[in-house]
Design a protein around this motif. Structure first.
Motif, short mmCIF file in Angstrom:
data_model
loop_
_atom_site.label_atom_id
_atom_site.label_comp_id
_atom_site.label_asym_id
_atom_site.label_seq_id
_atom_site.Cartn_x
_atom_site.Cartn_y
_atom_site.Cartn_z
N PHE A 11 0.82 -1.20 0.00
CA PHE A 11 0.00 0.00 0.00
C PHE A 11 0.86 1.26 0.00
O PHE A 11 1.96 1.27 0.54
N ALA A 12 0.34 2.33 -0.59
CA ALA A 12 0.92 3.68 -0.59
C ALA A 12 2.41 3.65 -0.95
O ALA A 12 2.77 3.16 -2.01
N GLN A 13 3.28 4.15 -0.05
CA GLN A 13 4.70 4.23 -0.35
C GLN A 13 5.32 2.85 -0.56
O GLN A 13 6.26 2.70 -1.34
N ALA A 14 4.81 1.83 0.10
CA ALA A 14 5.34 0.47 -0.10
C ALA A 14 5.12 0.04 -1.55
O ALA A 14 5.99 -0.58 -2.16
N ARG A 15 3.97 0.37 -2.09
CA ARG A 15 3.68 0.06 -3.50
C ARG A 15 4.67 0.79 -4.41
O ARG A 15 5.19 0.21 -5.36
N ASP A 16 4.96 2.05 -4.11
CA ASP A 16 5.89 2.82 -4.92
C ASP A 16 7.31 2.23 -4.85
O ASP A 16 7.99 2.13 -5.86
N VAL A 17 7.73 1.85 -3.67
CA VAL A 17 9.08 1.30 -3.48
C VAL A 17 9.23 -0.05 -4.15
O VAL A 17 10.21 -0.32 -4.84
N LEU A 18 8.24 -0.93 -3.99
CA LEU A 18 8.33 -2.28 -4.53
C LEU A 18 7.95 -2.38 -6.00
O LEU A 18 8.32 -3.32 -6.68
N GLY A 19 7.16 -1.42 -6.48
CA GLY A 19 6.78 -1.41 -7.89
C GLY A 19 5.56 -2.27 -8.20
O GLY A 19 5.31 -2.56 -9.36
N GLN A 48 10.15 1.21 9.00
CA GLN A 48 9.12 2.23 8.83
C GLN A 48 7.76 1.64 8.47
O GLN A 48 6.76 2.34 8.51
N TRP A 49 7.73 0.38 8.06
CA TRP A 49 6.49 -0.26 7.63
C TRP A 49 5.99 -1.23 8.68
O TRP A 49 6.74 -1.75 9.47
N ARG A 50 4.69 -1.50 8.63
CA ARG A 50 4.08 -2.56 9.45
C ARG A 50 3.72 -3.69 8.52
O ARG A 50 3.56 -3.51 7.31
N VAL A 51 3.56 -4.87 9.09
CA VAL A 51 3.20 -6.04 8.30
C VAL A 51 2.01 -6.73 8.95
O VAL A 51 1.89 -6.75 10.18
N ALA A 52 1.11 -7.24 8.12
CA ALA A 52 -0.06 -7.98 8.61
C ALA A 52 -0.15 -9.28 7.83
O ALA A 52 0.07 -9.32 6.62
N LEU A 53 -0.44 -10.37 8.54
CA LEU A 53 -0.69 -11.67 7.93
C LEU A 53 -2.15 -11.99 8.13
O LEU A 53 -2.64 -11.97 9.26
N LEU A 72 1.76 -5.06 3.39
CA LEU A 72 2.82 -4.14 3.79
C LEU A 72 2.20 -2.76 3.92
O LEU A 72 1.66 -2.23 2.94
N ILE A 73 2.27 -2.21 5.12
CA ILE A 73 1.54 -0.99 5.43
C ILE A 73 2.51 0.08 5.92
O ILE A 73 3.03 -0.01 7.03
N PRO A 74 2.76 1.09 5.08
CA PRO A 74 3.64 2.18 5.50
C PRO A 74 2.86 3.16 6.39
O PRO A 74 1.64 3.10 6.46
N PRO A 75 3.60 4.04 7.07
CA PRO A 75 2.90 5.06 7.84
C PRO A 75 2.09 5.95 6.90
O PRO A 75 2.50 6.17 5.77
#
Length: 79
Positions: A11-19, A48-53, A72-75
């Motif tokens: 999500f959000a910045q995590a999506r941008d970083v991972l592509g 900086q990120w949180r993770v959920a399973l 993957l959930i960034p702030p």
């Protein structure tokens, strides 16, 4: 242990970083959440990120086992 798949959501910045926003990843099931992300992007800012399973927040050192989804959930900021 056999091979499984897990749906990785970014999500959000995590999506941008991972592509990607969503990706199916093949795992053995014994990996830690940290291992899966670091195998795709070693420089991911996990501190900086949180993770959920399966919709539950967990620590990065949690074994994935039978989970079917990892998020993957960034702030976030908002107003």
């Amino acid at each position: 242990m056999g091979m499984n798949q897990i749906r990785l959501l970014a999500f959000a910045q995590a999506r941008d970083v991972l592509g990607f926003g969503e990706k199916m990843v093949v795992i053995s099931g014994g990996e830690l959440a940290r291992d899966i992300v670091c195998s795709l992007f070693p420089e991911a800012p996990l501190d900086q990120w949180r993770v959920a399973l399966d919709c539950e927040y967990v620590a990065w050192d949690t074994a994935v086992h039978g989970a079917t989804e990892m998020a993957l959930i960034p702030p976030v900021s908002g107003g």
